[in-house]
Design a protein around this motif. Sequence first.
Motif, short mmCIF file in Angstrom:
data_model
loop_
_atom_site.label_atom_id
_atom_site.label_comp_id
_atom_site.label_asym_id
_atom_site.label_seq_id
_atom_site.Cartn_x
_atom_site.Cartn_y
_atom_site.Cartn_z
N ASP A 46 12.90 1.98 -1.48
CA ASP A 46 14.19 2.23 -0.84
C ASP A 46 14.12 3.30 0.25
OD1 ASP A 46 13.90 4.43 -2.50
OD2 ASP A 46 15.90 4.26 -3.39
N ARG A 47 12.94 3.87 0.45
CA ARG A 47 12.74 4.86 1.52
C ARG A 47 12.01 4.25 2.72
NH1 ARG A 47 14.78 9.63 1.82
NH2 ARG A 47 12.84 10.32 2.73
N LEU A 48 11.75 2.95 2.67
CA LEU A 48 11.03 2.26 3.74
C LEU A 48 11.94 1.28 4.45
CD1 LEU A 48 7.78 1.43 1.73
CD2 LEU A 48 8.10 3.28 3.39
N ALA A 49 11.57 0.96 5.68
CA ALA A 49 12.27 -0.09 6.44
C ALA A 49 11.23 -0.96 7.12
CB ALA A 49 13.19 0.53 7.49
N ALA A 50 11.43 -2.25 7.03
CA ALA A 50 10.59 -3.22 7.73
C ALA A 50 11.53 -4.05 8.61
CB ALA A 50 9.84 -4.10 6.75
N ILE A 51 11.25 -4.06 9.90
CA ILE A 51 12.17 -4.70 10.86
C ILE A 51 11.46 -5.86 11.54
CG2 ILE A 51 13.55 -4.32 12.93
CD1 ILE A 51 13.58 -1.31 12.06
N GLU A 84 0.82 -1.21 0.00
CA GLU A 84 0.00 0.00 0.00
C GLU A 84 0.86 1.27 0.00
OE1 GLU A 84 -3.26 2.48 -0.13
OE2 GLU A 84 -3.19 0.32 -0.50
N LEU A 85 1.99 1.24 0.69
CA LEU A 85 2.86 2.41 0.73
C LEU A 85 3.57 2.65 -0.60
CD1 LEU A 85 4.39 2.02 4.30
CD2 LEU A 85 2.80 3.79 3.54
N VAL A 86 4.01 1.57 -1.26
CA VAL A 86 4.75 1.74 -2.51
C VAL A 86 3.83 1.94 -3.71
CG1 VAL A 86 6.77 0.49 -1.66
CG2 VAL A 86 5.05 -0.72 -3.01
N ALA A 87 2.58 1.49 -3.60
CA ALA A 87 1.62 1.65 -4.71
C ALA A 87 0.22 1.84 -4.13
CB ALA A 87 1.67 0.42 -5.62
N PRO A 88 -0.04 3.02 -3.59
CA PRO A 88 -1.33 3.26 -2.93
C PRO A 88 -2.51 3.14 -3.89
CG PRO A 88 -0.03 5.28 -3.04
CD PRO A 88 0.81 4.20 -3.60
N ARG A 89 -3.60 2.67 -3.33
CA ARG A 89 -4.83 2.50 -4.12
C ARG A 89 -5.60 3.80 -4.27
NH1 ARG A 89 -4.65 -2.20 -0.97
NH2 ARG A 89 -4.49 -4.06 -2.23
N GLU A 90 -5.48 4.70 -3.31
CA GLU A 90 -6.39 5.85 -3.27
C GLU A 90 -5.65 7.19 -3.25
OE1 GLU A 90 -9.96 5.72 -1.66
OE2 GLU A 90 -10.16 3.57 -1.90
N GLY A 91 -5.11 7.61 -4.36
CA GLY A 91 -4.65 8.97 -4.53
C GLY A 91 -3.43 9.45 -3.75
N ASP A 114 0.53 9.69 -2.59
CA ASP A 114 1.78 9.54 -3.33
C ASP A 114 2.45 8.22 -2.96
OD1 ASP A 114 1.51 12.01 -4.54
OD2 ASP A 114 2.63 13.05 -2.98
N ALA A 115 3.03 7.57 -3.97
CA ALA A 115 3.79 6.35 -3.74
C ALA A 115 5.08 6.69 -3.01
CB ALA A 115 4.09 5.67 -5.06
N ILE A 116 5.49 5.83 -2.12
CA ILE A 116 6.77 5.98 -1.42
C ILE A 116 7.71 4.93 -2.01
CG2 ILE A 116 7.98 5.84 0.78
CD1 ILE A 116 5.29 6.56 2.13
#
Length: 107
Positions: free
Chosen positions: A55-60, A41-48, A50-52
């Motif tokens: 390489d700007r995200l971290a999942a730990i 959802e963060l890299v390709a949002p469904r609802e308007g 902006d995509a992030i």
Amino acid sequence: MSALVDEADRQRAIVERARNVLVDASAGTGKTSLVVERLVELVAPREGADAIPIDRLAAITFTRKAAGELRVRTRQRLLEQLATLPPDSPRALPLRHALGGIDTAQI
């Protein structure tokens, strides 16, 4: 299959964009699925929104094995989402970019 008791909380965690989200739950409760859906959802949002870039995200997570599982499942979900869209869809390009960066993403 009935809805989960905490489904509304899960959906809020998936779409939250104003702050970081911490997911803490027992084994087998769907944490990885929630984090995968959030990343997509963060890299390709469904609802308007902006995509992030991925390489700007971290999942730990706590183990290398869990991180590997998270990366594999995220790649799989990105591919699944891309397969359901026409090539010219606004979500297609950010999904392709995320797939291109998944191997070096901070997971």
